[in-house]
Enzyme design. Structure first.
Site, mmCIF file in Angstrom:
data_model
loop_
_atom_site.group_PDB
_atom_site.id
_atom_site.type_symbol
_atom_site.label_atom_id
_atom_site.label_comp_id
_atom_site.label_asym_id
_atom_site.label_seq_id
_atom_site.Cartn_x
_atom_site.Cartn_y
_atom_site.Cartn_z
ATOM 1 N N ARG A 126 0.900 -1.379 0.028
ATOM 2 C CA ARG A 126 0.058 0.671 0.379
ATOM 3 C C ARG A 126 0.790 1.413 -0.144
ATOM 4 O O ARG A 126 0.739 2.070 -0.839
ATOM 5 C CB ARG A 126 -1.384 0.101 1.189
ATOM 6 C CG ARG A 126 -1.614 -1.392 1.418
ATOM 7 C CD ARG A 126 -2.996 -1.480 2.231
ATOM 8 N NE ARG A 126 -3.764 -0.045 2.877
ATOM 9 C CZ ARG A 126 -4.133 0.105 4.037
ATOM 10 N NH1 ARG A 126 -3.993 0.018 4.650
ATOM 11 N NH2 ARG A 126 -4.974 0.723 3.987
ATOM 12 N N HIS A 147 -5.743 8.578 12.080
ATOM 13 C CA HIS A 147 -5.372 7.164 12.111
ATOM 14 C C HIS A 147 -3.564 6.970 11.741
ATOM 15 O O HIS A 147 -3.265 5.961 11.182
ATOM 16 C CB HIS A 147 -5.985 5.927 11.243
ATOM 17 C CG HIS A 147 -7.862 6.174 11.439
ATOM 18 N ND1 HIS A 147 -8.258 5.889 10.730
ATOM 19 C CD2 HIS A 147 -8.014 6.461 12.758
ATOM 20 C CE1 HIS A 147 -10.073 5.690 11.274
ATOM 21 N NE2 HIS A 147 -9.243 6.463 12.587
ATOM 22 N N CYS A 191 8.401 0.713 16.277
ATOM 23 C CA CYS A 191 8.519 -0.185 17.003
ATOM 24 C C CYS A 191 7.242 -0.918 17.787
ATOM 25 O O CYS A 191 6.964 0.014 18.370
ATOM 26 C CB CYS A 191 9.482 -0.839 17.985
ATOM 27 S SG CYS A 191 10.339 0.496 19.288
ATOM 28 N N CYS A 200 13.868 -2.944 15.726
ATOM 29 C CA CYS A 200 14.398 -1.789 15.487
ATOM 30 C C CYS A 200 15.579 -1.585 16.664
ATOM 31 O O CYS A 200 15.698 -2.628 16.990
ATOM 32 C CB CYS A 200 13.357 -1.137 16.990
ATOM 33 S SG CYS A 200 13.211 0.586 18.163
ATOM 34 N N GLY A 234 -16.672 10.684 1.886
ATOM 35 C CA GLY A 234 -15.866 9.276 1.228
ATOM 36 C C GLY A 234 -15.422 8.974 2.497
ATOM 37 O O GLY A 234 -14.687 8.599 2.572
ATOM 38 N N THR A 235 -16.833 8.530 3.443
ATOM 39 C CA THR A 235 -16.299 7.747 4.483
ATOM 40 C C THR A 235 -18.041 6.892 4.190
ATOM 41 O O THR A 235 -18.433 7.692 4.463
ATOM 42 C CB THR A 235 -15.845 8.160 5.662
ATOM 43 O OG1 THR A 235 -15.450 7.667 6.852
ATOM 44 C CG2 THR A 235 -16.859 9.440 5.794
ATOM 45 N N SER A 236 -17.317 5.702 4.768
ATOM 46 C CA SER A 236 -18.823 5.102 4.998
ATOM 47 C C SER A 236 -19.756 4.863 6.686
ATOM 48 O O SER A 236 -20.402 4.317 6.770
ATOM 49 C CB SER A 236 -18.147 3.262 4.970
ATOM 50 O OG SER A 236 -17.448 2.882 5.903
ATOM 51 N N ASN A 282 -20.791 11.392 -0.914
ATOM 52 C CA ASN A 282 -20.327 10.688 -1.051
ATOM 53 C C ASN A 282 -21.875 9.761 -2.869
ATOM 54 O O ASN A 282 -22.244 10.020 -2.274
ATOM 55 C CB ASN A 282 -20.854 9.737 0.271
ATOM 56 C CG ASN A 282 -20.237 7.978 -0.136
ATOM 57 O OD1 ASN A 282 -19.953 7.543 -0.885
ATOM 58 N ND2 ASN A 282 -19.553 7.805 1.485
#
Ligand code: BV8
Length: 251
Positions: free
Chosen positions: A71, A120, A128, A148, A187-189, A213
């Site tokens: 990703r 988030h 670590c 680490c 754009g969020t569920s 949306n």
């Protein structure tokens, strides 16, 4: 839709403070699959909500490491889209614009937004697992988490399911939502908490709620205006409508 867009433009033009809550959908037109879209390619058989957990990581560190690496690699080539730029441009119209994002791709800051809370975390940062020691310059293409200096495995500096959000981030987001004149939900569920509580908090405190949306979500029922469609198309139209208002207040 244009009448609704002009109604939103009037609300924005009068606002002193706007909060914009975004989710993976705002980055969809940059080419990043949304979080709950069927995972593509080798990740098609994995449930993101299982991989994005401490348990998932400890059960198979190389697998989760490679998922985030794939990703992060996508991010290296993607750019903000017109939706990100429109949100950044809103700062020229409204005295105070706070972006509260669930996304970990860093695209709002890249588009020029100057006040962004990453609820988030951010996929390009690492610490670590055991002690939270920050690490940088982590190469792409590793098959398993590097260690680490303290010996603990590195992990992406994102908030996994079951982990607390950064206290300052969620407290400030909540506080500012209570002061907002307008809150955008883009754009969020609307499934993931506590992020999904922010629109309710803003609305309860008197903000006008605007949702952008292509699909209905749990927030749609409380939206003052629901603009159905992709944010990369709709948000620039709102900014254009604000500019026309500015040039012709009688509009
Ligand atoms: C926590 C980082 C407690 C990793 C993510 C009630 C209260 C509190 C917690 C809970 C609760 N109920 C349940 C919970 C637990 C859980 C939760 O909410 N679960 C859900 C699934 C029910 N919450 C948590 O675990 C949170 N932690 O509460 O901790 C605690 C307290 C103290 C001590 C210990 C613990 C942590 C949540 C954070 C999880 N991490 N991401 C990673 O990304 O790998 S969340 C993950 O979902 C992504 O970050 C994503 O951003 C987020 C939300 O998803 P969306 O962004 O909305 O994306 P999605 O794909 O779902 O939807 C995309 C939308 O875009 C769709 O609506 C689509 O129609 C739209 N769209 C598509 N194209 C476009 C578009 N929109 C506009 N334009 C387009 N072109």
């Amino acid at each position: 839709m244009q009448r609704e867009i002009e109604k939103v433009a009037k609300l924005v033009a009068r606002a002193q403070m706007v909060v914009v809550l975004t989710g993976a959908g705002v980055s969809r037109e940059s080419g990043i699959p949304t979080f709950r879209e069927a995972q593509t390619g080798v990740w098609a058989n994995y449930d993101p909500e299982r991989l994005a957990t401490p348990e998932g990581f400890l059960a198979d560190p190389p697998l989760v490491w490679r998922w985030y690496d794939s990703r992060r690699a996508i991010l290296a080539d993607v750019k903000p889209n017109p939706g990100h730029y429109a949100i950044a441009e809103m700062e020229k119209i409204v005295a105070k614009v706070l972006v509260v994002t669930q996304n970990i791709d860093g695209l709002h800051a890249k588009a020029g937004s100057t006040d962004v809370i990453e609820l988030h975390g951010n996929i390009t940062e690492f610490h670590c697992f055991d002690a939270g020691h920050a690490a940088d310059d982590v190469p792409f293409g590793l098959e398993a988490p590097p260690l680490c200096h303290c010996g603990s495995m590195l992990r992406p500096a994102v908030v996994w399911f079951g982990e607390a959000l950064p206290t300052a981030a969620i407290h400030r987001s909540t506080r500012e939502a209570q002061k907002a004149d307008v809150v955008f939900v883009v754009g969020t569920s609307g499934l993931v908490y506590p992020a999904a509580s922010i629109p309710y908090i803003a609305k309860d405190a008197g903000a006008a709620l605007i949702e952008v949306n292509p699909e209905d979500t749990p927030h749609t029922d409380i939206a003052d205006v629901f603009l159905r469609g992709p944010s990369g198309e709709i948000l620039p139209r709102i900014i254009e409508a604000c500019k026309s208002l500015h040039s012709d207040p009688s509009a």
